[in-house]
Design an enzyme around this catalytic site. Sequence first.
Site, short mmCIF file in Angstrom:
data_model
loop_
_atom_site.label_atom_id
_atom_site.label_comp_id
_atom_site.label_asym_id
_atom_site.label_seq_id
_atom_site.Cartn_x
_atom_site.Cartn_y
_atom_site.Cartn_z
N ASP A 18 -2.38 -25.17 -3.25
CA ASP A 18 -1.76 -26.48 -3.54
C ASP A 18 -2.40 -27.61 -2.73
O ASP A 18 -1.74 -28.59 -2.38
CB ASP A 18 -0.24 -26.46 -3.26
N LYS A 21 -6.79 -28.80 -5.41
CA LYS A 21 -8.07 -28.30 -5.96
C LYS A 21 -8.26 -28.74 -7.40
O LYS A 21 -9.37 -29.02 -7.82
CB LYS A 21 -8.10 -26.76 -5.92
N GLY A 45 -1.40 -22.61 -10.14
CA GLY A 45 -0.94 -23.78 -10.90
C GLY A 45 -1.73 -24.99 -10.49
O GLY A 45 -1.85 -25.29 -9.32
N HIS A 46 -2.33 -25.64 -11.46
CA HIS A 46 -3.07 -26.86 -11.18
C HIS A 46 -2.46 -28.00 -11.96
O HIS A 46 -2.10 -27.83 -13.11
CB HIS A 46 -4.52 -26.73 -11.67
N GLN A 228 -5.26 -20.68 -5.36
CA GLN A 228 -4.61 -20.42 -4.05
C GLN A 228 -5.49 -20.90 -2.89
O GLN A 228 -6.24 -21.85 -3.06
CB GLN A 228 -4.23 -18.94 -3.93
P1 GDP Z 1 -3.90 -27.17 -6.53
O1 GDP Z 1 -3.24 -25.90 -6.89
O2 GDP Z 1 -4.70 -27.04 -5.27
O3 GDP Z 1 -4.67 -27.81 -7.64
O4 GDP Z 1 -2.74 -28.19 -6.16
P2 GDP Z 1 -1.51 -28.66 -7.04
O5 GDP Z 1 -1.96 -29.14 -8.35
O6 GDP Z 1 -0.40 -27.70 -6.99
O7 GDP Z 1 -1.02 -29.85 -6.14
C1 GDP Z 1 -1.71 -30.95 -6.02
C2 GDP Z 1 -0.79 -32.08 -6.41
O8 GDP Z 1 -1.14 -33.18 -5.66
C3 GDP Z 1 -0.95 -32.49 -7.87
O9 GDP Z 1 0.26 -32.98 -8.35
C4 GDP Z 1 -1.99 -33.60 -7.80
O10 GDP Z 1 -1.88 -34.54 -8.85
C5 GDP Z 1 -1.64 -34.23 -6.48
N1 GDP Z 1 -2.75 -34.81 -5.73
C6 GDP Z 1 -4.02 -34.37 -5.61
N2 GDP Z 1 -4.72 -35.18 -4.78
C7 GDP Z 1 -3.85 -36.13 -4.36
C8 GDP Z 1 -3.96 -37.23 -3.45
O11 GDP Z 1 -5.01 -37.49 -2.87
N3 GDP Z 1 -2.83 -37.96 -3.25
C9 GDP Z 1 -1.65 -37.70 -3.86
N4 GDP Z 1 -0.60 -38.47 -3.60
N5 GDP Z 1 -1.52 -36.67 -4.72
C10 GDP Z 1 -2.60 -35.90 -4.96
#
Ligand code: GDP
Length: 430
Positions: A18, A21, A45-46, A228
């Site tokens: 989370d 990525k 989950g992305h 992850q």
């Molecule tokens: P992943 O599994 O690593 O892709 O992460 P997730 O998608 O679960 O969580 C990332 C969340 O943070 C998503 O809702 C993105 O839209 C959001 N996000 C990513 N980069 C940023 C950022 O720089 N700032 C903010 N506020 N949100 C972000």
Amino acid sequence: MKSVQSKITTIVGAQWGDEGKGKITDFFAGKADYVVRFHGGNNAGHTVIVDGKVFKLHLIPSGVIYGDPLSVIGNGVVVDPKALINEIEYLKEKGINPRLIVSDRAHVIMPYHIALDSALSDHQKGLAAGSTNRGIAPVYADKMYRNGIRMIDLIEPDVFLEKLDKGFDFNKGLIENALGQSLNHTIEEIFKTYIDYGKILKPYISDVSVELFKAYKDGKNILFEGAQGMSLDVDHGIYPYTTSSNTAAGHISIGTGVSFKSVNRTIGVVKAYLSRVGESPLPTELEDETGDHIRENGGEYGTTTGRPRRIGWLDLVQVRQAVRVNGLTEIALTKLDVLNNIGELLVCNAYEVGGDEIYEIPASLTDYRNAKPVYEKLKGWGEIPENIWDKGFDKLPQEIKDYISFIEKRIDCRVTIVSVGPQRHETIIR
Ligand code: GDP
């Protein structure tokens, strides 16, 4: 002989997942010819937001949103065919007809894996990460037992039935005799349903290793998308509070059949604080108003489960391990905007265990449970200026630049990408 230089980039999570990525992968996907997943399943989950449109993906690489790159699900991924079909439909409804191939060697999540996963949760008694109950651990275990069913089997009914007989009996025995629960499926029903899934998915099933080797030889750009994060790696993470696959970049070789020697860039995604879903000790956990503020500001609720995530200060002991194990060539630092207006920021650079300061993640669970974070204090910043992404790195508030150079010095890796908002354009390349 290879005549053209292919460009291979890997993006992995450097913490507990989370980290954002999805957004960073999506940012690179525009230049990629192939976007590839190499481990995990639909427990990942992305979230990617493009022009205000929100896409939530669990199995198909986030590069699919671009349309042009070919999305690839490697053999190291475990595939729930129903979830895959649903995700293909979801994308079609949003106007994207996914260009996709799925490894013929990827293992298939069966209904008995999902049933076994729930039955196992009681048995684990909190000494595990907490499961999404999607059958991920049981399907990986079955692969190692050599009871597994692979994507290719779904289009070869005779072999499928032969393997299903063996896998079904074994798992039914575990669920009913070892764990005292019941399995409400029959072989006949599973066989029929999965043969139908095979018919739908047949056009996507392919030899991914051969396909990617050709792409490499042709000088194509290939992007590997990790799911992850480092501390969830089944070997190098905080075992047994891990996921059931290797999240480290080295796993691309095994999980896709592409040699690790071919990778040019390995980018670790680091969130400016940390969040964690599920059980495990968490040395820098914040169980106070600052933690609540960060959770709300950062929208820290699971994409897959909706569970509130635990929050903590940035832990550089963890990131240092990610730099070493993944061979990170650079860092993408995300969600800096979430820390706006906090005043003083703490960053953990070491743990104190039994009177000693340690700088690397201990294998000993006792040491990790007892680890007290050794913090360094940094000055926070106010608001990040409007349209900073158009102005460039130098125009970031001085406190953010200090925060970044502090991190770089402590982990010996350069931050080359800075993310200050969820949208694709809210990204600064240094
Ligand atoms: P992943 O599994 O690593 O892709 O992460 P997730 O998608 O679960 O969580 C990332 C969340 O943070 C998503 O809702 C993105 O839209 C959001 N996000 C990513 N980069 C940023 C950022 O720089 N700032 C903010 N506020 N949100 C972000």
